[in-house]
Design a protein around this motif. Sequence first.
Motif, PDB file in Angstrom:
ATOM      1  N   PRO A  66       0.779  -0.681  -0.060  1.00 46.71           N
ATOM      2  CA  PRO A  66      -0.895   0.150   0.194  1.00 46.71           C
ATOM      3  C   PRO A  66       0.634   1.357   0.287  1.00 46.71           C
ATOM      4  O   PRO A  66       0.677   2.189  -0.835  1.00 46.71           O
ATOM      5  CB  PRO A  66      -0.628   0.264   1.627  1.00 46.71           C
ATOM      6  CG  PRO A  66      -0.864  -1.178   1.752  1.00 46.71           C
ATOM      7  CD  PRO A  66       1.294  -1.937   1.385  1.00 46.71           C
ATOM      8  N   THR A  67       1.957   1.672   0.434  1.00 45.78           N
ATOM      9  CA  THR A  67       3.272   2.842   0.727  1.00 45.78           C
ATOM     10  C   THR A  67       3.410   2.621  -0.142  1.00 45.78           C
ATOM     11  O   THR A  67       3.464   3.569  -1.040  1.00 45.78           O
ATOM     12  CB  THR A  67       3.633   2.570   1.571  1.00 45.78           C
ATOM     13  OG1 THR A  67       3.513   2.128   3.033  1.00 45.78           O
ATOM     14  CG2 THR A  67       4.531   3.492   2.789  1.00 45.78           C
ATOM     15  N   ALA A  68       4.015   2.054  -1.061  1.00 45.78           N
ATOM     16  CA  ALA A  68       4.277   2.006  -2.266  1.00 45.78           C
ATOM     17  C   ALA A  68       3.628   1.843  -3.019  1.00 45.78           C
ATOM     18  O   ALA A  68       3.982   3.177  -4.204  1.00 45.78           O
ATOM     19  CB  ALA A  68       5.634   0.298  -2.947  1.00 45.78           C
ATOM     20  N   ASN A  69       2.441   1.808  -3.472  1.00 43.16           N
ATOM     21  CA  ASN A  69       1.529   1.511  -4.107  1.00 43.16           C
ATOM     22  C   ASN A  69       1.176   4.010  -3.957  1.00 43.16           C
ATOM     23  O   ASN A  69       1.111   3.721  -5.314  1.00 43.16           O
ATOM     24  CB  ASN A  69       0.435   1.349  -4.284  1.00 43.16           C
ATOM     25  CG  ASN A  69      -1.243   1.102  -5.714  1.00 43.16           C
ATOM     26  OD1 ASN A  69      -0.640   0.980  -5.990  1.00 43.16           O
ATOM     27  ND2 ASN A  69      -1.927   1.412  -5.234  1.00 43.16           N
ATOM     28  N   MET A  70       1.016   4.321  -3.120  1.00 45.79           N
ATOM     29  CA  MET A  70       0.161   5.300  -3.399  1.00 45.79           C
ATOM     30  C   MET A  70       1.635   6.082  -3.219  1.00 45.79           C
ATOM     31  O   MET A  70       1.265   7.304  -4.301  1.00 45.79           O
ATOM     32  CB  MET A  70       0.153   6.139  -1.543  1.00 45.79           C
ATOM     33  CG  MET A  70       0.081   7.477  -1.073  1.00 45.79           C
ATOM     34  SD  MET A  70       0.022   7.400   0.478  1.00 45.79           S
ATOM     35  CE  MET A  70       1.676   7.441   0.840  1.00 45.79           C
ATOM     36  N   LEU A  71       2.914   5.444  -3.190  1.00 41.90           N
ATOM     37  CA  LEU A  71       3.836   6.934  -3.730  1.00 41.90           C
ATOM     38  C   LEU A  71       4.274   6.923  -5.297  1.00 41.90           C
ATOM     39  O   LEU A  71       4.331   7.651  -5.882  1.00 41.90           O
ATOM     40  CB  LEU A  71       5.109   6.404  -3.766  1.00 41.90           C
ATOM     41  CG  LEU A  71       5.452   6.690  -2.043  1.00 41.90           C
ATOM     42  CD1 LEU A  71       6.630   5.837  -1.183  1.00 41.90           C
ATOM     43  CD2 LEU A  71       5.475   8.064  -1.420  1.00 41.90           C
ATOM     44  N   LEU A  72       3.366   5.153  -6.203  1.00 38.69           N
ATOM     45  CA  LEU A  72       3.573   5.518  -6.928  1.00 38.69           C
ATOM     46  C   LEU A  72       2.636   5.833  -8.134  1.00 38.69           C
ATOM     47  O   LEU A  72       3.214   6.348  -9.403  1.00 38.69           O
ATOM     48  CB  LEU A  72       3.954   3.744  -7.593  1.00 38.69           C
ATOM     49  CG  LEU A  72       5.564   3.332  -7.790  1.00 38.69           C
ATOM     50  CD1 LEU A  72       5.095   1.632  -7.620  1.00 38.69           C
ATOM     51  CD2 LEU A  72       6.117   3.073  -8.221  1.00 38.69           C
ATOM     52  N   GLU A  73       1.632   6.110  -7.433  1.00 40.65           N
ATOM     53  CA  GLU A  73       0.400   6.732  -8.239  1.00 40.65           C
ATOM     54  C   GLU A  73       0.682   8.491  -8.622  1.00 40.65           C
ATOM     55  O   GLU A  73       0.256   8.598  -9.412  1.00 40.65           O
ATOM     56  CB  GLU A  73      -0.715   6.419  -7.117  1.00 40.65           C
ATOM     57  CG  GLU A  73      -1.448   4.625  -6.815  1.00 40.65           C
ATOM     58  CD  GLU A  73      -2.795   4.623  -6.373  1.00 40.65           C
ATOM     59  OE1 GLU A  73      -2.651   6.224  -5.712  1.00 40.65           O
ATOM     60  OE2 GLU A  73      -3.379   3.842  -7.031  1.00 40.65           O
ATOM     61  N   LYS A  74       1.807   8.516  -8.268  1.00 39.11           N
ATOM     62  CA  LYS A  74       1.949   9.738  -8.123  1.00 39.11           C
ATOM     63  C   LYS A  74       3.306   9.992  -9.371  1.00 39.11           C
ATOM     64  O   LYS A  74       2.853  11.186  -9.992  1.00 39.11           O
ATOM     65  CB  LYS A  74       2.579  11.001  -7.148  1.00 39.11           C
ATOM     66  CG  LYS A  74       1.829  10.303  -5.173  1.00 39.11           C
ATOM     67  CD  LYS A  74       2.156  11.606  -4.060  1.00 39.11           C
ATOM     68  CE  LYS A  74       2.000  11.186  -3.057  1.00 39.11           C
ATOM     69  NZ  LYS A  74       2.446  11.671  -2.086  1.00 39.11           N
ATOM     70  N   ILE A  75       3.569   9.140 -10.003  1.00 36.13           N
ATOM     71  CA  ILE A  75       4.441   9.278 -11.155  1.00 36.13           C
ATOM     72  C   ILE A  75       3.449   8.809 -12.066  1.00 36.13           C
ATOM     73  O   ILE A  75       2.748   8.233 -12.196  1.00 36.13           O
ATOM     74  CB  ILE A  75       4.998   8.053 -11.219  1.00 36.13           C
ATOM     75  CG1 ILE A  75       5.902   7.900  -9.784  1.00 36.13           C
ATOM     76  CG2 ILE A  75       5.767   7.991 -12.412  1.00 36.13           C
ATOM     77  CD1 ILE A  75       6.553   9.232  -9.144  1.00 36.13           C
TER      78      ILE A  75
END
Length: 78
Positions: free
Chosen positions: A63-72
Amino acid sequence: MSKTLRLKYSNKGIGVNFYSTIEENNYHAIIESIKPFVTNDTSLGMSDIKWDLDNMKLGHNDPTANMLLEKITLRLKQ
Protein backbone atom coordinates in the motif's frame (compact mmCIF):
# COMPACT_ATOMS: atom_id res chain seq x y z
CA MET A 1 13.71 14.10 -10.37
CA SER A 2 10.71 14.30 -12.67
CA LYS A 3 7.36 12.81 -11.73
CA THR A 4 6.76 11.92 -15.38
CA LEU A 5 8.40 8.99 -17.12
CA ARG A 6 8.47 9.07 -20.89
CA LEU A 7 8.18 5.73 -22.64
CA LYS A 8 8.58 4.96 -26.31
CA TYR A 9 6.32 2.87 -28.46
CA SER A 10 7.73 -0.37 -29.80
CA ASN A 11 5.96 -2.92 -31.95
CA LYS A 12 8.50 -5.57 -30.92
CA GLY A 13 6.43 -7.08 -28.12
CA ILE A 14 5.01 -6.06 -24.81
CA GLY A 15 7.28 -4.40 -22.29
CA VAL A 16 8.56 -1.15 -20.93
CA ASN A 17 10.78 0.82 -23.26
CA PHE A 18 12.18 4.02 -21.80
CA TYR A 19 12.37 6.95 -24.20
CA SER A 20 16.02 7.60 -23.29
CA THR A 21 18.67 6.69 -20.74
CA ILE A 22 17.72 9.86 -18.87
CA GLU A 23 14.21 8.45 -18.39
CA GLU A 24 15.61 5.13 -17.21
CA ASN A 25 17.88 6.90 -14.73
CA ASN A 26 14.91 8.96 -13.55
CA TYR A 27 12.98 5.72 -12.97
CA HIS A 28 15.81 4.32 -10.84
CA ALA A 29 15.96 7.58 -8.85
CA ILE A 30 12.22 7.31 -8.18
CA ILE A 31 12.62 3.74 -6.93
CA GLU A 32 15.53 4.76 -4.67
CA SER A 33 13.44 7.60 -3.23
CA ILE A 34 10.63 5.15 -2.37
CA LYS A 35 12.81 2.51 -0.68
CA PRO A 36 13.15 4.35 2.68
CA PHE A 37 9.35 4.42 3.06
CA VAL A 38 8.67 0.70 2.57
CA THR A 39 9.78 -2.33 4.56
CA ASN A 40 13.01 -4.10 3.65
CA ASP A 41 11.12 -7.17 2.44
CA THR A 42 9.17 -5.12 -0.14
CA SER A 43 10.74 -5.77 -3.52
CA LEU A 44 10.69 -2.85 -5.94
CA GLY A 45 12.12 -4.58 -9.01
CA MET A 46 10.70 -3.76 -12.43
CA SER A 47 8.73 -7.00 -12.45
CA ASP A 48 7.28 -6.26 -8.97
CA ILE A 49 5.84 -2.94 -10.09
CA LYS A 50 2.50 -2.97 -11.90
CA TRP A 51 2.93 -1.18 -15.21
CA ASP A 52 -0.62 -0.29 -16.25
CA LEU A 53 0.16 0.90 -19.76
CA ASP A 54 -3.52 1.09 -20.70
CA ASN A 55 -4.10 3.77 -18.05
CA MET A 56 -0.46 5.00 -18.00
CA LYS A 57 -0.04 4.45 -14.24
CA LEU A 58 2.32 2.61 -11.92
CA GLY A 59 1.22 0.52 -8.95
CA HIS A 60 2.37 -2.04 -6.39
CA ASN A 61 0.87 -4.62 -4.02
CA ASP A 62 2.40 -2.83 -1.01
CA PRO A 63 0.00 0.00 0.00
CA THR A 64 2.77 2.51 0.80
CA ALA A 65 4.69 1.83 -2.40
CA ASN A 66 1.43 1.95 -4.36
CA MET A 67 0.53 5.36 -2.90
CA LEU A 68 3.94 6.76 -3.86
CA LEU A 69 3.99 5.20 -7.32
CA GLU A 70 0.50 6.53 -8.12
CA LYS A 71 2.02 10.03 -8.11
CA ILE A 72 4.17 9.12 -11.13
CA THR A 73 2.77 9.83 -14.59
CA LEU A 74 3.66 7.77 -17.65
CA ARG A 75 3.73 9.40 -21.10
CA LEU A 76 4.10 7.68 -24.44
CA LYS A 77 6.40 9.46 -26.90
CA GLN A 78 6.58 8.49 -30.54
